[in-house]
Design an enzyme around this catalytic site. Structure first.
Site, PDB file in Angstrom:
ATOM      1  N   THR A 135       0.869  -1.260   0.058  1.00  0.00           N
ATOM      2  CA  THR A 135       0.135   0.201   0.058  1.00  0.00           C
ATOM      3  C   THR A 135       0.993   1.325  -0.083  1.00  0.00           C
ATOM      4  OG1 THR A 135      -1.685   1.252   1.165  1.00  0.00           O
ATOM      5  CG2 THR A 135      -0.154   0.033   2.743  1.00  0.00           C
ATOM      6  N   MET A 145      -1.986  11.660  -2.223  1.00  0.00           N
ATOM      7  CA  MET A 145      -2.842  10.645  -1.414  1.00  0.00           C
ATOM      8  C   MET A 145      -2.835  10.465  -0.091  1.00  0.00           C
ATOM      9  SD  MET A 145      -3.307   7.721  -4.502  1.00  0.00           S
ATOM     10  CE  MET A 145      -3.950   8.039  -5.944  1.00  0.00           C
ATOM     11  N   TYR A 184      -3.106   9.379  -9.789  1.00  0.00           N
ATOM     12  CA  TYR A 184      -2.371   8.040 -10.151  1.00  0.00           C
ATOM     13  C   TYR A 184      -0.875   8.161 -10.681  1.00  0.00           C
ATOM     14  CZ  TYR A 184      -7.021   5.473 -10.481  1.00  0.00           C
ATOM     15  OH  TYR A 184      -8.081   5.003 -10.474  1.00  0.00           O
ATOM     16  N   LEU A 185      -0.438   9.507 -10.870  1.00  0.00           N
ATOM     17  CA  LEU A 185       1.019   9.620 -11.354  1.00  0.00           C
ATOM     18  C   LEU A 185       2.047   9.198 -10.177  1.00  0.00           C
ATOM     19  CD1 LEU A 185       0.841  13.233 -13.079  1.00  0.00           C
ATOM     20  CD2 LEU A 185       0.887  10.823 -13.978  1.00  0.00           C
ATOM     21  N   GLN A 186       1.622   9.261  -8.772  1.00  0.00           N
ATOM     22  CA  GLN A 186       2.508   9.285  -7.807  1.00  0.00           C
ATOM     23  C   GLN A 186       2.581   7.754  -7.545  1.00  0.00           C
ATOM     24  OE1 GLN A 186       0.225  10.548  -4.166  1.00  0.00           O
ATOM     25  NE2 GLN A 186      -1.105  11.016  -5.698  1.00  0.00           N
ATOM     26  N   ASP A 191      -0.094   3.889   1.143  1.00  0.00           N
ATOM     27  CA  ASP A 191      -0.480   4.832   2.244  1.00  0.00           C
ATOM     28  C   ASP A 191       0.323   4.398   3.380  1.00  0.00           C
ATOM     29  OD1 ASP A 191      -2.688   6.222   0.916  1.00  0.00           O
ATOM     30  OD2 ASP A 191      -3.896   4.270   1.406  1.00  0.00           O
ATOM     31  N   GLU A 218      -4.965  14.319   0.723  1.00  0.00           N
ATOM     32  CA  GLU A 218      -6.096  14.428   0.337  1.00  0.00           C
ATOM     33  C   GLU A 218      -7.372  14.160   1.484  1.00  0.00           C
ATOM     34  OE1 GLU A 218      -7.443  11.037  -1.951  1.00  0.00           O
ATOM     35  OE2 GLU A 218      -6.356   9.585  -0.666  1.00  0.00           O
TER      36      GLU A 218
END
Length: 417
Positions: free
Chosen positions: A142, A190, A297-299, A144, A247
Site C-alpha cells: 500500500t 494521496m 495516479y501519477l504518484q 499509504d 487528500e
C-alpha cells in the site's frame, strides 16, 4: 508430498512495485522445482476468483517474469472489492471454495493492503470451517504506508521518492517566477486517514527557503486562520509558498474538506480534491495568484523514479510469501522489520493476518512539528532510508520499456457466477 498449486492475486490501488512482489512469488516458485505445481493468477483480484477467471503463469517466459520487477501497474489486474460477512453473503464464499476445489488450489496469496488482509483472513477461516485444506497468505502492499506491524509497506518508498522529488522541482519553478507571477503552489497527494505520503514531501526541504513550506496532515485538524497566517508569512519571507496537502485533511468537526458525499467500493468516503478547495480559500482571503496540481495516479505509477530500497523489499515479501507456503503456514503475512537506522538494515518476519486486517497505522504525534505544518527530525530519520537507491527500468527510444504479459486464461470448469 503433492506439489502445491498456488493462486496469486492483486488487490486495491496498485503501486510502482507491486509486480516485483509477483515476480518474487513466481520466480521463487519456479526455483522450488517439484514442490510447486501450477502457479495461477486471478484476473482482477478476488473478482477473478469469483468468476473463475484465472491465468496460467507457466506460459510466461523467464524474461517476461523478470520484467515484472520494473513494470508498473498490476500485471494481472486488480480490483476494489471487499468480501462481506459470511453469514449474509454465503454464496460468495461457497463460490470461492468451489473455484479453489475445481482447480485444486492449495495456497491463495492476496497482495494488498488492510482490506485485502481482511479478505485473505476471512478465506483462511472459511477453509477451516468447510474442511478444505487451503493456506492463505497475505502479501503487503500500500502506498499509504498504513499497515500495522510492518515497519514500512512496499509501494510507499517509491511514492515518497516521487512526491519529494516533485515538490522540490516545482518549488524551484515557483521560486524563479514569484516576483511577477505565481505566489502559491499547492500539490495534493494521496492519504485518506494517514499523512505518510504528505510527510515524505518534507524530505525535499534541505534549507529554510526550500519548499514545501507547509504540509497539511489528516492527523491535524485544519484551522483556517492559522493556515492563512502561515501562507502570508511564507510569501512575505520567501517571496512564495509551496505546500503539500493530503487528500484526507479534515476540519475541526472531523469532516473532509473535499468530501463529495459519495463512497467507493470499500465504503470509504469518496474525496473530490482538496487542492482546489485550498486554492480558492487562498485566492479569496489573501488574493495571491496560485497554481495547484493533483498527483493522483501519477504518484503511484511512477516506476521510472522508484526507490531501489522499495523495489528490493517488494520482491522480498513476495519471495517470503512463497517460502511460507512451502512451510505449510496459514493466515500469515511477511512484513518488514527495521533492524538499524545507521546503517539502514532490514529483514522479514511473520505476522498474523488477524492482526493486520482493518487496522490503520497513522503518523506518530512526534513525527509532526509543533505548529503542525512540517515534519520533525524523528520523521526524517524514519523516512530517508526508504527512498534510497535508484532502480531504473530499461529505456528504448527515450521511454521506459515496459512489457505486457500473455496472461493465458485457464479453462473454466464451473458454471458462470
Amino acid at each position: 508430498m503433492k506439489p502445491k498449486n498456488i493462486l496469486y492475486a492483486q488487490s486495491g490501488g496498485v503501486t510502482a512495485v507491486i509486480n516485483a512482489s509477483a515476480a518474487g512469488v513466481i520466480e521463487t516458485a519456479r526455483a522450488a522445482g517439484h514442490k510447486v505445481g501450477k502457479v495461477y493468477a486471478a484476473r482482477n483480484g478476488i473478482l477473478g476468483v469469483l468468476h473463475e477467471d484465472l491465468i496460467d503463469t507457466s506460459f510466461e517466459s523467464k524474461i517476461a517474469i523478470q520484467s515484472l520487477r520494473y513494470t508498473p501497474g498490476g500485471a494481472f489486474g486488480s480490483c476494489r472489492y471487499k468480501l462481506k460477512d459470511i453469514e449474509t453473503h454465503a454464496a460468495e464464499y461457497e463460490r470461492l471454495m468451489a473455484v479453489f476445489k475445481a482447480h485444486e488450489i492449495d495456497v491463495f496469496m492476496y497482495n494488498g493492503g488492510g482490506d485485502s488482509a481482511d479478505t485473505a483472513y476471512k478465506i483462511s477461516q472459511l477453509g477451516k470451517k468447510m474442511g478444505y485444506p487451503l493456506q492463505c497468505i497475505g502479501i503487503p502492499k500500500t502506498i499509504d504506508n498504513d499497515l500495522p506491524i510492518t515497519d514500512t509497506c512496499p509501494g510507499f518508498g517509491s511514492v515518497a521518492k516521487y512526491v519529494a522529488t516533485s515538490i522540490r522541482e516545482a518549488s524551484y519553478d515557483i521560486a524563479s517566477m514569484c516576483s511577477s507571477s505565481t505566489k502559491v503552489f499547492i500539490m495534493e497527494v494521496m492519504g485518506r486517514h494517514a499523512g505518510w505520503i504528505a510527510a515524505a514531501a518534507g524530505l525535499a526541504r534541505a534549507h529554510e527557503k526550500d519548499g514545501p513550506h507547509i504540509i497539511l496532515f489528516p492527523e491535524r485538524p485544519f484551522n483556517e486562520a492559522t493556515f492563512l497566517n502561515k501562507v502570508a508569512d511564507c510569501v512575505k519571507k520567501y517571496g512564495f509558498c509551496s505546500m503539500v496537502v493530503s487528500e484526507g485533511v479534515r476540519n475541526a468537526d472531523g469532516k473532509f474538506l473535499s468530501e463529495s458525499g459519495l463512497t467507493d467500493a470499500f465504503g470509504h468516503a469518496q474525496l473530490g480534491g482538496v487542492a482546489p478547495t485550498i486554492a480558492a480559500l487562498i485566492k479569496d482571503k489573501l488574493g495571491f495568484k496560485y497554481h495547484w496540481a493533483v498527483l493522483d495516479y501519477l504518484q503511484r505509477s511512477a516506476r521510472h523514479l522508484a526507490s531501489g530500497t522499495d523495489a528490493e523489499q517488494a520482491y522480498a515479501v513476495g519471495k517470503a510469501a512463497l517460502e511460507y507456503a512451502l512451510e505449510g503456514k496459514n493466515a500469515v503475512m511477511p512484513v518488514i522489520v527495521r533492524e538499524s537506522n545507521i546503517p539502514y538494515m532490514w529483514g522479514i518476519k511473520e505476522a498474523n493476518l488477524a492482526d493486520m486486517a482493518n487496522v490503520e497505522k497513522k503518523m506518530p504525534a512526534d513525527y509532526i512539528s509543533q505548529d503542525g505544518f512540517s515534519i520533525t527530525q524523528a520523521c526524517r530519520d524514519y523516512l530517508e532510508p526508504l527512498i534510497q537507491g535508484e532502480d531504473y527500468p530499461p529505456y528504448v527510444n527515450g521511454l521506459p520499456d515496459y512489457r505486457h504479459l500473455r496472461n493465458e486464461p485457464v479453462v473454466k470448469k464451473l458454471k458462470a457466477f
